[in-house]
Write a protein that holds these residues in place. Structure first.
Motif, PDB file in Angstrom:
ATOM      1  N   MET A   1       0.825  -1.189   0.000  1.00 54.16           N
ATOM      2  CA  MET A   1       0.000   0.000   0.000  1.00 54.16           C
ATOM      3  C   MET A   1       0.870   1.253   0.000  1.00 54.16           C
ATOM      4  SD  MET A   1      -3.381  -0.155   0.132  1.00 54.16           S
ATOM      5  CE  MET A   1      -4.650   0.055   1.317  1.00 54.16           C
ATOM      6  N   ASP A   2       1.942   1.241   0.776  1.00 60.28           N
ATOM      7  CA  ASP A   2       2.786   2.430   0.853  1.00 60.28           C
ATOM      8  C   ASP A   2       3.354   2.802  -0.508  1.00 60.28           C
ATOM      9  OD1 ASP A   2       2.316   2.561   3.556  1.00 60.28           O
ATOM     10  OD2 ASP A   2       4.250   1.720   4.136  1.00 60.28           O
ATOM     11  N   LEU A   3       3.820   1.814  -1.251  1.00 66.31           N
ATOM     12  CA  LEU A   3       4.389   2.092  -2.569  1.00 66.31           C
ATOM     13  C   LEU A   3       3.340   2.622  -3.539  1.00 66.31           C
ATOM     14  CD1 LEU A   3       6.755  -0.967  -2.995  1.00 66.31           C
ATOM     15  CD2 LEU A   3       7.396   1.390  -2.485  1.00 66.31           C
ATOM     16  N   ILE A   4       2.142   2.089  -3.437  1.00 68.74           N
ATOM     17  CA  ILE A   4       1.074   2.493  -4.345  1.00 68.74           C
ATOM     18  C   ILE A   4       0.499   3.854  -3.966  1.00 68.74           C
ATOM     19  CG2 ILE A   4      -1.260   1.923  -5.135  1.00 68.74           C
ATOM     20  CD1 ILE A   4      -0.414  -1.032  -5.005  1.00 68.74           C
ATOM     21  N   LEU A   5       0.266   4.075  -2.684  1.00 65.77           N
ATOM     22  CA  LEU A   5      -0.401   5.298  -2.237  1.00 65.77           C
ATOM     23  C   LEU A   5       0.551   6.424  -1.842  1.00 65.77           C
ATOM     24  CD1 LEU A   5      -3.209   3.642  -0.115  1.00 65.77           C
ATOM     25  CD2 LEU A   5      -3.446   4.710  -2.349  1.00 65.77           C
ATOM     26  N   GLY A   6       1.804   6.104  -1.568  1.00 64.76           N
ATOM     27  CA  GLY A   6       2.743   7.097  -1.071  1.00 64.76           C
ATOM     28  C   GLY A   6       2.980   8.276  -1.993  1.00 64.76           C
ATOM     29  N   GLY A   7       3.167   8.008  -3.268  1.00 63.06           N
ATOM     30  CA  GLY A   7       3.412   9.098  -4.218  1.00 63.06           C
ATOM     31  C   GLY A   7       2.234  10.042  -4.342  1.00 63.06           C
ATOM     32  N   TRP A   8       1.047   9.446  -4.392  1.00 63.94           N
ATOM     33  CA  TRP A   8      -0.152  10.276  -4.471  1.00 63.94           C
ATOM     34  C   TRP A   8      -0.296  11.105  -3.206  1.00 63.94           C
ATOM     35  CZ3 TRP A   8      -4.489  11.621  -1.933  1.00 63.94           C
ATOM     36  CH2 TRP A   8      -5.450  12.327  -2.650  1.00 63.94           C
ATOM     37  N   ALA A   9      -0.085  10.472  -2.064  1.00 61.42           N
ATOM     38  CA  ALA A   9      -0.226  11.173  -0.788  1.00 61.42           C
ATOM     39  C   ALA A   9       0.752  12.339  -0.693  1.00 61.42           C
ATOM     40  CB  ALA A   9      -0.025  10.197   0.371  1.00 61.42           C
ATOM     41  N   ALA A  10       1.984  12.106  -1.047  1.00 61.64           N
ATOM     42  CA  ALA A  10       2.991  13.165  -0.970  1.00 61.64           C
ATOM     43  C   ALA A  10       2.642  14.347  -1.874  1.00 61.64           C
ATOM     44  CB  ALA A  10       4.366  12.611  -1.332  1.00 61.64           C
ATOM     45  N   ALA A  11       2.107  14.036  -3.035  1.00 60.64           N
ATOM     46  CA  ALA A  11       1.797  15.080  -4.010  1.00 60.64           C
ATOM     47  C   ALA A  11       0.479  15.791  -3.757  1.00 60.64           C
ATOM     48  CB  ALA A  11       1.798  14.485  -5.424  1.00 60.64           C
ATOM     49  N   HIS A  12      -0.509  15.105  -3.171  1.00 63.09           N
ATOM     50  CA  HIS A  12      -1.863  15.645  -3.142  1.00 63.09           C
ATOM     51  C   HIS A  12      -2.485  15.891  -1.768  1.00 63.09           C
ATOM     52  CE1 HIS A  12      -2.208  15.138  -7.482  1.00 63.09           C
ATOM     53  NE2 HIS A  12      -1.637  13.963  -7.320  1.00 63.09           N
ATOM     54  N   LEU A  13      -2.042  15.184  -0.743  1.00 59.70           N
ATOM     55  CA  LEU A  13      -2.703  15.335   0.552  1.00 59.70           C
ATOM     56  C   LEU A  13      -2.667  16.762   1.108  1.00 59.70           C
ATOM     57  CD1 LEU A  13      -2.030  12.085   2.612  1.00 59.70           C
ATOM     58  CD2 LEU A  13      -4.128  12.829   1.502  1.00 59.70           C
ATOM     59  N   PRO A  14      -1.559  17.482   0.950  1.00 60.03           N
ATOM     60  CA  PRO A  14      -1.544  18.838   1.523  1.00 60.03           C
ATOM     61  C   PRO A  14      -2.623  19.778   0.975  1.00 60.03           C
ATOM     62  CG  PRO A  14       0.686  18.144   1.001  1.00 60.03           C
ATOM     63  CD  PRO A  14      -0.249  17.126   0.395  1.00 60.03           C
ATOM     64  N   THR A  15      -3.075  19.536  -0.239  1.00 58.47           N
ATOM     65  CA  THR A  15      -4.060  20.424  -0.859  1.00 58.47           C
ATOM     66  C   THR A  15      -5.387  19.728  -1.157  1.00 58.47           C
ATOM     67  OG1 THR A  15      -3.175  19.938  -3.059  1.00 58.47           O
ATOM     68  CG2 THR A  15      -2.259  21.859  -1.912  1.00 58.47           C
ATOM     69  N   ALA A  16      -5.537  18.501  -0.691  1.00 59.76           N
ATOM     70  CA  ALA A  16      -6.747  17.728  -0.987  1.00 59.76           C
ATOM     71  C   ALA A  16      -7.980  18.333  -0.318  1.00 59.76           C
ATOM     72  CB  ALA A  16      -6.564  16.283  -0.533  1.00 59.76           C
ATOM     73  N   SER A  17      -9.091  18.254  -1.023  1.00 61.90           N
ATOM     74  CA  SER A  17     -10.367  18.698  -0.465  1.00 61.90           C
ATOM     75  C   SER A  17     -10.867  17.669   0.534  1.00 61.90           C
ATOM     76  CB  SER A  17     -11.392  18.856  -1.590  1.00 61.90           C
ATOM     77  OG  SER A  17     -11.720  17.573  -2.122  1.00 61.90           O
ATOM     78  N   ASP A  18     -11.899  18.028   1.287  1.00 64.80           N
ATOM     79  CA  ASP A  18     -12.503  17.084   2.225  1.00 64.80           C
ATOM     80  C   ASP A  18     -13.009  15.844   1.496  1.00 64.80           C
ATOM     81  OD1 ASP A  18     -11.951  18.701   4.393  1.00 64.80           O
ATOM     82  OD2 ASP A  18     -13.975  19.547   4.493  1.00 64.80           O
ATOM     83  N   ALA A  19     -13.602  16.032   0.331  1.00 64.24           N
ATOM     84  CA  ALA A  19     -14.113  14.897  -0.443  1.00 64.24           C
ATOM     85  C   ALA A  19     -12.972  13.983  -0.892  1.00 64.24           C
ATOM     86  CB  ALA A  19     -14.906  15.388  -1.647  1.00 64.24           C
ATOM     87  N   GLU A  20     -11.866  14.573  -1.332  1.00 61.15           N
ATOM     88  CA  GLU A  20     -10.710  13.772  -1.743  1.00 61.15           C
ATOM     89  C   GLU A  20     -10.114  13.019  -0.560  1.00 61.15           C
ATOM     90  OE1 GLU A  20      -8.880  16.276  -5.473  1.00 61.15           O
ATOM     91  OE2 GLU A  20      -8.652  17.112  -3.465  1.00 61.15           O
TER      92      GLU A  20
END
Length: 65
Positions: free
Chosen positions: A1-20
């Motif tokens: 999971m870390d390998l699959i979700l880590g890149g997305w999390a690093a790139a998008h979590l800081p600016t993600a909406s509540d829905a995201e």
């Protein structure tokens, strides 16, 4: 999971909406095996996750960013 979700999390979590964030949390609750098969195209993605998994798969293929 870390390998699959880590890149997305690093790139998008800081600016993600509540829905995201809610969608990300829901995907985290799914089985690792299912997530891997969805991202690699080995099985059909549930409609609720289709757009997110498409973005996630693109992130994985591009190396994480």
């Amino acid at each position: 999971m870390d390998l699959i979700l880590g890149g997305w999390a690093a790139a998008h979590l800081p600016t993600a909406s509540d829905a995201e964030l809610d969608l990300f949390e829901a995907v985290l609750a799914e089985a690792d095996h299912d997530l891997y098969q969805w991202v690699t195209g080995q099985s059909a993605v549930p409609e609720a996750y289709a757009a997110f998994i498409g973005t996630l798969a693109g992130t994985v293929r591009s190396g994480g960013a």
